[in-house]
Write a protein that holds these residues in place. Structure first.
Motif, mmCIF file in Angstrom:
data_model
loop_
_atom_site.group_PDB
_atom_site.id
_atom_site.type_symbol
_atom_site.label_atom_id
_atom_site.label_comp_id
_atom_site.label_asym_id
_atom_site.label_seq_id
_atom_site.Cartn_x
_atom_site.Cartn_y
_atom_site.Cartn_z
ATOM 1 N N LEU A 243 -6.568 -12.015 2.093
ATOM 2 C CA LEU A 243 -7.650 -12.270 1.155
ATOM 3 C C LEU A 243 -8.270 -13.621 1.469
ATOM 4 N N LEU A 247 -12.234 -9.700 3.017
ATOM 5 C CA LEU A 247 -10.902 -9.189 3.358
ATOM 6 C C LEU A 247 -10.792 -9.142 4.875
ATOM 7 N N TYR A 267 -11.333 -11.302 -5.880
ATOM 8 C CA TYR A 267 -10.049 -10.663 -6.173
ATOM 9 C C TYR A 267 -8.915 -11.660 -6.011
ATOM 10 N N VAL A 270 -3.866 -8.541 -3.201
ATOM 11 C CA VAL A 270 -4.100 -7.387 -2.334
ATOM 12 C C VAL A 270 -2.748 -6.753 -2.006
ATOM 13 N N ILE A 279 -5.473 0.190 0.963
ATOM 14 C CA ILE A 279 -5.453 -1.219 0.571
ATOM 15 C C ILE A 279 -6.057 -1.317 -0.822
ATOM 16 N N LEU A 281 -7.179 -3.995 -3.893
ATOM 17 C CA LEU A 281 -7.477 -5.368 -4.300
ATOM 18 C C LEU A 281 -7.605 -5.420 -5.811
#
Length: 432
Positions: A243, A247, A267, A270, A279, A281
């Motif tokens: 992060l 990303l 965010y 993760v 994935i 977030l």
């Protein structure tokens, strides 16, 4: 012919003055250079040797990497390959740690879970020999405060906060901590190592990167993140999803950025969901999912509040392998630090005075960067100015800790600091 001579003379003078300017600065004192942690640990490892030591007279090194005070290494040789069993004595069954290591002749036994401010007993068995080794440790740092947790296991409860990362046993006693402020997300990687933030920050308070370490504090890999690490990551078989301001997908072995995924929201965490190859977030309001195979994306409401501290229960020993002095790797960035759009003329500068001193400014150099540390209020406008002949660099100082990447810099620079309307000549220089 005369015209050619004039032009040639002009370029000769220009080259000569540039060369002189490269070497000559108006400052007298070179700033302190901090040794790279990986270079430092390689020097330390030259003393971590089993050669010439036996189980009866082992080489016992407390805190071998000067970062993990409740750990040690016990090193010795045996004539034939032998398995080594150790017992780190605790106050009950769940606070006593045992492990058996694979057979070898050169032994480097990691000892985890020592008590602070104590004489710890470690029992070691090898072949038909046993020995009890006493290891004395120092008190905990006065500013290390712990929380109360419920831990009914033989494992350690690891916590990262805004000060020290530490681990608690089943009696809520600290049995491991690091003196560096490595923080944010903590868990074990697939190879059994820990991955934590660096202890240095960028001007936006993001971290400069990530460190892969073991409980002894040995750095195996250092990932420098150009745009900052924001405190959370996820691991897949070959990659780390980190992060940052976006990303980032990094190759674990090369540190290469494989993919950059733009984010429309900020965010905090993760995660990787292996069963769905997704994935996820998270922030306080939503969960943003990305399917790595189909590239499908969706957003769901998040109904679980996020924690400020990162916590996880991990086994004290998770491998039968002894400690190995493998080569450490640092993955650096080639991105120069952005220069300020402020234009500052070095006219009417002052010597260091009480106003400058009250900011407690220190400027140091590492193998990768220049670091500026000071006590600056949010209202103050502060700039670092690096000056040499025909080359002046100005950088915004917007926090109490600022890093200037050395990429794009070359030669000797005099160092100035501007605080509000006053330019200070520090009388120091840096050589890149």
């Amino acid at each position: 012919m005369k015209k050619i001579l004039i032009i040639s003379s002009f370029f000769l003078i220009l080259i000569s003055t540039s060369t002189i300017g490269y070497k000559i600065v108006s400052a007298n004192e070179k700033i302190e250079e901090i040794k790279d942690p990986i270079i430092k640990q390689e020097e330390q490892e030259s003393y971590l040797t089993p050669y010439g030591y036996t189980i009866d007279n082992p080489n016992v090194v407390l805190d071998p990497y000067d970062v993990s005070p409740l750990t040690a290494l016990i090193l010795f040789e045996t004539e034939k390959e032998e398995a080594v069993t150790i017992i780190v004595e605790g106050k009950d069954q769940n606070s006593t740690y045992k492990n058996t290591f694979q057979s070898t002749t050169k032994h480097s036994i990691p000892i985890y879970g020592l008590y602070p401010n104590s004489i710890n007993k470690v029992h070691i068995s090898c072949g038909d020999k046993t020995k009890t080794i006493e290891i004395k440790t120092s008190p905990l740092p006065s500013d290390l405060s712990k929380k109360e947790v419920i831990n009914n296991t033989n494992d350690l409860y690891f916590i990262t906060s805004d000060t020290y990362p530490y681990a608690l046993d089943n009696n809520n006693e600290i049995r491991w901590y690091l003196i560096k402020n490595y923080s944010k997300k903590i868990t074990t990687l697939q190879n059994g190592h820990l991955l934590l933030s660096t202890d240095t920050k960028n001007k936006d308070q993001s971290y400069t990167g990530l460190l892969e370490i073991d409980l002894l504090g040995k750095i195996y890999k250092q990932y420098n993140i150009a745009n900052g690490y924001y405190g959370s990551y996820a691991e897949t078989t070959n990659s780390l999803f980190i992060l940052s301001d976006s990303l980032l997908e990094l190759d674990k072995q090369t540190g290469t950025i494989l993919n950059t995924i733009p984010l429309n929201s900020v965010y905090n965490e993760v995660f990787y969901l292996e069963e769905s190859n997704t994935i996820s977030l998270l922030n306080q309001k939503e969960i943003y999912n990305i399917n790595l195979k189909t590239k499908e994306k969706n957003t769901l409401p998040n109904e679980s509040p996020l924690k400020n501290e990162q916590e996880i229960i991990l086994p004290v020993y998770n491998t039968e392998e002894e400690h190995k002095q493998t080569k450490s790797v640092k993955f650096t960035t080639n991105t120069p630090t952005p220069k300020s759009n402020k234009n500052i003329f070095l006219i009417g500068y002052k010597k260091i005075d009480d106003n400058y001193k009250k900011h407690n400014i220190t400027i140091t150099k590492t193998s990768d960067n220049i670091q500026v540390v000071g006590n600056f209020s949010k209202k103050e406008e502060v700039y670092l100015i690096l000056d040499k002949f025909l080359d002046k660099r100005i950088y915004d100082i917007t926090s109490n800790y600022t890093i200037i990447n050395k990429e794009g810099l070359s030669g000797k620079y005099s160092i100035y600091i501007k605080i509000n309307n006053t330019i200070y000549r520090t009388n120091t220089y840096v050589t890149i």
